[in-house]
Write a protein that holds these residues in place. Structure first.
Motif, mmCIF file in Angstrom:
data_model
loop_
_atom_site.group_PDB
_atom_site.id
_atom_site.type_symbol
_atom_site.label_atom_id
_atom_site.label_comp_id
_atom_site.label_asym_id
_atom_site.label_seq_id
_atom_site.Cartn_x
_atom_site.Cartn_y
_atom_site.Cartn_z
ATOM 1 N N GLY A 70 -16.280 10.606 8.870
ATOM 2 C CA GLY A 70 -16.701 9.537 7.968
ATOM 3 C C GLY A 70 -15.890 8.272 8.180
ATOM 4 N N ALA A 71 -16.494 7.132 7.942
ATOM 5 C CA ALA A 71 -15.806 5.849 8.085
ATOM 6 C C ALA A 71 -15.175 5.473 6.752
ATOM 7 C CB ALA A 71 -16.786 4.780 8.546
ATOM 8 N N VAL A 72 -13.935 5.816 6.583
ATOM 9 C CA VAL A 72 -13.221 5.443 5.361
ATOM 10 C C VAL A 72 -12.003 4.594 5.717
ATOM 11 C CG1 VAL A 72 -13.979 7.364 3.924
ATOM 12 C CG2 VAL A 72 -12.030 7.685 5.443
ATOM 13 N N GLY A 73 -12.132 3.852 6.820
ATOM 14 C CA GLY A 73 -11.054 2.966 7.219
ATOM 15 C C GLY A 73 -9.918 3.714 7.915
ATOM 16 N N ASP A 74 -8.966 2.938 8.404
ATOM 17 C CA ASP A 74 -7.791 3.523 9.064
ATOM 18 C C ASP A 74 -6.781 3.873 7.978
ATOM 19 O OD1 ASP A 74 -5.877 4.378 10.755
ATOM 20 O OD2 ASP A 74 -5.265 2.384 11.445
ATOM 21 N N SER A 75 -6.883 5.063 7.472
ATOM 22 C CA SER A 75 -6.066 5.447 6.329
ATOM 23 C C SER A 75 -5.613 6.887 6.481
ATOM 24 C CB SER A 75 -6.857 5.301 5.029
ATOM 25 O OG SER A 75 -7.965 6.199 5.031
ATOM 26 N N GLU A 93 -8.140 9.627 -2.956
ATOM 27 C CA GLU A 93 -8.764 9.749 -1.638
ATOM 28 C C GLU A 93 -10.061 10.534 -1.714
ATOM 29 O OE1 GLU A 93 -4.660 9.670 1.063
ATOM 30 O OE2 GLU A 93 -5.479 11.570 0.380
ATOM 31 N N ILE A 94 -10.103 11.532 -2.588
ATOM 32 C CA ILE A 94 -11.331 12.315 -2.761
ATOM 33 C C ILE A 94 -12.455 11.422 -3.265
ATOM 34 C CG2 ILE A 94 -12.375 14.125 -4.196
ATOM 35 C CD1 ILE A 94 -9.725 15.647 -3.946
ATOM 36 N N ILE A 95 -12.142 10.513 -4.185
ATOM 37 C CA ILE A 95 -13.161 9.580 -4.702
ATOM 38 C C ILE A 95 -13.660 8.671 -3.579
ATOM 39 C CG2 ILE A 95 -13.532 7.645 -6.294
ATOM 40 C CD1 ILE A 95 -11.469 8.989 -8.151
ATOM 41 N N THR A 96 -12.744 8.185 -2.751
ATOM 42 C CA THR A 96 -13.127 7.316 -1.636
ATOM 43 C C THR A 96 -13.990 8.059 -0.632
ATOM 44 O OG1 THR A 96 -11.065 6.074 -1.889
ATOM 45 C CG2 THR A 96 -12.238 5.836 0.202
ATOM 46 N N ILE A 97 -13.608 9.287 -0.298
ATOM 47 C CA ILE A 97 -14.378 10.086 0.664
ATOM 48 C C ILE A 97 -15.773 10.354 0.111
ATOM 49 C CG2 ILE A 97 -14.533 12.372 1.723
ATOM 50 C CD1 ILE A 97 -11.458 12.307 1.947
ATOM 51 N N ARG A 98 -15.882 10.633 -1.178
ATOM 52 C CA ARG A 98 -17.185 10.908 -1.786
ATOM 53 C C ARG A 98 -18.073 9.673 -1.718
ATOM 54 N NH1 ARG A 98 -16.241 12.702 -7.521
ATOM 55 N NH2 ARG A 98 -15.302 14.418 -6.358
ATOM 56 N N ALA A 99 -17.486 8.510 -1.966
ATOM 57 C CA ALA A 99 -18.279 7.277 -1.980
ATOM 58 C C ALA A 99 -18.749 6.881 -0.588
ATOM 59 C CB ALA A 99 -17.458 6.153 -2.601
ATOM 60 N N THR A 100 -17.946 7.155 0.446
ATOM 61 C CA THR A 100 -18.276 6.693 1.797
ATOM 62 C C THR A 100 -18.998 7.741 2.642
ATOM 63 O OG1 THR A 100 -16.078 7.339 2.529
ATOM 64 C CG2 THR A 100 -16.381 5.050 1.838
ATOM 65 N N THR A 101 -18.794 9.030 2.360
ATOM 66 C CA THR A 101 -19.390 10.075 3.202
ATOM 67 C C THR A 101 -20.343 10.991 2.445
ATOM 68 O OG1 THR A 101 -17.654 11.729 2.808
ATOM 69 C CG2 THR A 101 -17.255 10.113 4.551
ATOM 70 N N GLY A 102 -20.287 10.972 1.133
ATOM 71 C CA GLY A 102 -21.120 11.886 0.357
ATOM 72 C C GLY A 102 -20.565 13.285 0.243
ATOM 73 N N LEU A 103 -19.390 13.528 0.806
ATOM 74 C CA LEU A 103 -18.786 14.855 0.727
ATOM 75 C C LEU A 103 -18.071 15.007 -0.624
ATOM 76 C CD1 LEU A 103 -17.244 15.098 4.315
ATOM 77 C CD2 LEU A 103 -19.180 16.420 3.433
ATOM 78 N N THR A 146 -8.537 9.200 6.192
ATOM 79 C CA THR A 146 -9.316 9.282 7.429
ATOM 80 C C THR A 146 -8.679 10.247 8.411
ATOM 81 O OG1 THR A 146 -10.050 6.995 7.161
ATOM 82 C CG2 THR A 146 -10.234 7.943 9.372
ATOM 83 N N ARG A 147 -7.363 10.107 8.589
ATOM 84 C CA ARG A 147 -6.675 10.979 9.538
ATOM 85 C C ARG A 147 -6.778 12.442 9.114
ATOM 86 N NH1 ARG A 147 -3.151 6.637 9.077
ATOM 87 N NH2 ARG A 147 -1.765 7.794 7.665
ATOM 88 N N HIS A 148 -6.593 12.717 7.849
ATOM 89 C CA HIS A 148 -6.659 14.097 7.371
ATOM 90 C C HIS A 148 -8.068 14.661 7.484
ATOM 91 C CE1 HIS A 148 -2.706 14.229 4.849
ATOM 92 N NE2 HIS A 148 -2.540 13.664 6.039
ATOM 93 N N LEU A 149 -9.065 13.851 7.116
ATOM 94 C CA LEU A 149 -10.454 14.323 7.188
ATOM 95 C C LEU A 149 -10.853 14.586 8.633
ATOM 96 C CD1 LEU A 149 -13.110 14.948 5.770
ATOM 97 C CD2 LEU A 149 -13.701 12.512 5.928
ATOM 98 N N ASN A 150 -10.510 13.669 9.526
ATOM 99 C CA ASN A 150 -10.855 13.866 10.933
ATOM 100 C C ASN A 150 -10.142 15.082 11.521
ATOM 101 O OD1 ASN A 150 -12.558 11.675 10.908
ATOM 102 N ND2 ASN A 150 -11.051 10.241 11.757
#
Length: 848
Positions: free
Chosen positions: A84-89, A435-445, A92-96
């Protein structure tokens, strides 16, 4: 895997919850690939967790595996999502990193999810039987994968109506009030009624017994067993036991109770046994392993000898093959080739050895083993049990982590303790809530964090209460099965809001553990009460038996007593008797750096740095000698201290011993003493019995007198109080042995006979030196304690020996412990830390 919705049997209409096996059979799912994420995490560690893995491998593997499972459940198709594209954060590193790990694992999924993905991708018309879902039964907090499964089944098989969900308890009852939402703001308080009850009991076993008795009482009053439910978390063994004893059937127990991963445990223990230092607990665990070829009793005997310090395995000598196997198990491996050789030989001779060998990731090649990599690669599965077996007529067993699978009239909660009801929310091991809120908003996960966990916990508790129509009985075990104190659930405060007249929520609990069983609300099944024990006699009598001759040598002669045994006799004749007949305390536990271990190590070091007939070493040489001797002493007495986790304690103890050695060096120089005996065995006669014991050191003073030294890894004040009270014993017995020696060829006692002898305690912790029996020159570092340091102890010892001679073993009284502590100036360990048999035979007396 928990399926958070109900399905219906199309023939009987029975509503039930799916199981992994049931779903796989209905959909003809293929066998799932093995799920071993730990191996991949270790073999190709991502930069995100590489450092954590090096420092805490087990914890890191667990955290990453949990986070990965959460990511999988957050997908609607159980397929690897695009990054998911959640910026360089950080997020992002943990999700990838998790997504890349999932790709490396291929088609493998956690237990229970492979059939779910199979069904999600299965074309319509392939099920063996229809599986309609129950309308409205889906948990609103279910993860995306489970919601997708519900929708998949709904699309093909439709839904059946469920009973209308409502506040099913009688209107006006406290249970009815709670069914509007345990955390609802508008709960109105009213007096407590029969719909809610709270009872405190000793532990989980007592709660299970009470629950079974309560269920039986309800059944006998006419309530069908199927209208009763029991709610519990964790291992259901206590529930199964208690209900079986009451003859009450349970619906929902697993077909087989949880089983340990014996193969994985044995693999890990074998690897640990090959790495030095090997903890005695590891060898004891291997001795007890059911995979070993010897009998269970032989394994217990071997384990007990290991914990007591005997590693030879003599109990296996009657069977040479078993003794050879044990020698291979004990042997350490210094190279990969040696490790492979030993492990292969061992696995050829134990049950399921092929499976054990497969769990051991020993790389090919030469060189030294990388133990951290090998140990991290060994996977041990958590305790596993079969799917629950549910029937129509038994008492329903609900899980604390699951929504109810059928309603009931009466619910019994067996473990209403902190962390449950509602379940304590856990933070996501990889992501912050923001971070969970950000991931949900940008990736739907929809990953889960603390907020989602709290909401689900409250919702789960609501659904459990809403499935009950008549009453809920909450049982609070005050302790767990290991004896650790427990607190009531946080849900107690939520429930208390519905009850008026309660100042503190704890006031709602009726503590049954403090009431006679006749006053309990239900009669528990109990064995007939034991008759009241007779008053203990003043002494146990053994007429005609020579109690001092119970231990004998191979030639039939009586073994001598040692100073430490006589000290036990001084405190507790019964404890002494139990040791004489080999019935002392045999409990064992993991190695620890206790007073005994510290003393053994310190004595070993002093023995090897302060040598007989050698000059006192210079400080620099002494420092180097202590380091070398300390290293060897660890090998002999406490190999576990070599591990990295004991580094602080290991370094601290070495510093303490070095400081003690430097102080002892100064004492030797100040006394002008020469060491003429070091860890020397003495034998002699005193008080009418034969004695033997090992003196730590014997010094020759400039005037030719001898000083028998007893090194103690303790401080001065306690020993001084004891000597001032006249209750010292041990060192004086060594002096007695020199006064009336029992000689043998080559005993080395010639230089010690016919000299004036004094005794001294060297207290290593602070350098104190307490003497008796010799007048030392002014300026001496020693403190003379006079000649009466053992008068009271010797008088008591003579009394004890006379009692034994008459065949009497006098029992301790409840006043003895206080007497020895206050009057005699020492802690009577034979009473405070000894056998429970000694405690059981303490006579209770009224103290003046």
């Amino acid at each position: 895997m928990f399926y958070p919705f109900l399905v219906a049997d199309p023939r009987s209409g029975l509503q039930y919850r799916l199981s992994d096996t049931g779903l796989a059979e209905l959909s003809l799912a293929p066998n799932a690939p093995e799920w071993v994420p730990g191996r991949t995490i270790v073999e190709t560690p991502d930069a995100v967790w590489r450092d954590s893995l090096a420092n805490a491998p087990v914890e890191t593997i667990s955290a990453v595996s949990t986070a990965l499972e959460g990511l999988m459940l957050a997908t609607g198709d159980l397929r690897v999502p695009a990054a998911g594209a959640v910026g360089d954060s950080r997020a992002t590193r943990h999700l990838n990193a998790l997504i890349n790990l999932w790709r490396k694992l291929g088609d493998a999924l956690p237990e229970g999810l492979a059939p779910v993905r199979h069904v999600l991708e299965l074309p319509h018309g392939r099920f063996l039987d229809p599986v309609p879902v129950v309308e409205g039964s889906l948990d609103p907090h279910a993860p995306a994968a489970m919601k997708a499964l519900y929708e998949r089944l709904h699309r093909e098989f439709g839904a059946v109506a469920s009973p209308v969900k409502a506040r099913v308890a009688a209107e006006g009852s406290r249970l009815h009030a709670l069914q509007g939402g345990i955390a609802a703001a508008g709960i109105g308080p009213a007096p407590q009624d029969d719909s809610i009850a709270f009872y405190g009991l000793r532990d989980l076993a007592a709660c299970a017994d009470f629950a079974a008795a309560r269920a039986r009482a309800l059944i006998e009053s006419g309530i069908p067993a199927r209208d009763i439910a029991v709610l519990a978390s964790g291992d259901p063994r206590q529930i199964a036991r208690a209900f079986a004893e009451q003859g009450v059937p349970v619906s929902g127990l697993p077909a087989s109770l949880p089983e340990r991963d014996i193969i994985g445990e044995t693999a890990l223990q074998l690897a640990l046994a090959k790495r030095t230092p090997t903890p005695a607990m590891v060898l004891a665990s291997l001795a007890l392993s059911p995979l070993m070829p010897w009998s269970a009793q032989t394994g217990r005997d071997l384990a007990e000898s290991l914990i007591s310090g005997d590693f030879r395995g003599d109990v296996l000598s009657p069977t040479p093959a078993h003794k050879d196997l044990w020698m291979d198990i004990r042997a350490s491996a210094g190279s990969l080739a040696q490790l492979r050789f030993l492990i292969d030989r061992i696995c050829e001779r134990i049950a399921q050895g092929h499976d054990v060998r497969a769990r051991l990731p020993i790389p090919p090649g030469e060189g030294n083993p990388d133990w951290e990599v090998i140990l991290r690669g060994i996977q041990i599965a958590p305790p596993s049990s079969a799917d629950p077996e549910r029937n129509l007529e038994g008492v329903s067993l609900w899980s604390a982590q699951e929504t109810p699978w059928r309603p009931c009239r009466h619910l019994i909660v067996t473990d209403f303790t902190d962390g449950l009801y509602p379940t304590r929310p856990r933070a996501n091991p990889m992501f912050l809530d923001s971070e969970i809120i950000t991931i949900r908003a940008t990736t739907g996960l929809h990953l889960r964090g603390r907020a989602e966990g709290l909401a689900r916990g409250l919702s789960l508790f609501d659904q459990q209460l809403q499935a009950v129509s008549d009453s809920v009985t909450f049982l609070i075990p005050w302790r767990d099965l290991s004896g650790t104190r427990q607190q009531p659930s946080a849900g107690l405060s939520l429930v208390a809001r519905a009850i008026s007249g309660v100042e503190e929520a704890h006031d709602l609990i009726l503590d049954l553990s403090r009431l006679p069983t006749g006053d309990w609300p239900v009669a528990q099944y109990r064995l007939p009460p034991l008759p009241e024990p007779d008053d203990l006699p003043e002494a146990l009598s053994f007429p005609g038996l020579d109690l001092l001759a119970l231990r004998r040598k191979d030639d039939g002669t009586t073994k001598p007593q040692s100073p430490s045994r006589l000290e036990t006799l001084l405190v507790s004749p019964l404890a002494w008797l139990l040791d004489e007949v080999g019935a002392g305390d045999m409990s064992w536990s993991a190695e620890e750096l206790d007073v005994m271990a510290k003393g053994n190590i310190a004595h070993d070091v002093f023995e090897h740095v302060f040598l007989k007939d050698q000059p006192v070493p210079e400080p620099a040489a002494l420092t180097a000698a202590v380091a070398e001797a300390y290293d060897r002493a660890l090998t002999r007495h406490a190999g576990f201290l070599r591990s990295a986790s004991w580094e602080m304690e290991r370094s601290g103890l070495e510093r303490e011993i070095l400081q003690a050695a430097l102080r002892w060096r100064e004492h030797l120089l100040a006394l002008g003493a020469k060491i003429i005996g070091n860890e020397i065995w003495l034998a002699g006669e005193a008080h009418g019995i034969n004695l033997h014991g090992k003196a730590d050191a014997i010094l020759e003073l400039p005037d030719g007198a001898l000083l028998v030294i007893d090194h103690k890894k303790s401080g001065t004040s306690a020993r001084r109080r004891r000597m001032e009270a006249g209750w010292d014993l041990q060192a004086g017995l060594y002096r007695d042995m020199l006064a009336r020696p029992i000689r043998r060829d080559g005993d080395g006692m010639d230089p010690l006979i016919g000299r004036k002898v004094g005794i001294a305690y060297h207290l290593m912790n602070d350098g104190g030196l307490l003497t008796s029996g010799l007048e030392l020159a002014e300026g001496s570092p020693a403190r003379d304690m006079g000649d009466a340091v053992n008068d009271a102890a010797v008088a008591m010892l003579a009394e004890r020996l006379a009692q034994l001679g008459a065949g009497r073993v006098v029992l301790n009284t409840s006043a003895d412990e206080g007497f020895f502590k206050k009057e005699a100036g020492f802690t009577p360990y034979a009473l405070t830390d000894g056998s429970t048999l000694v405690t059981a035979f303490i006579r209770q007396i009224e103290e003046a």
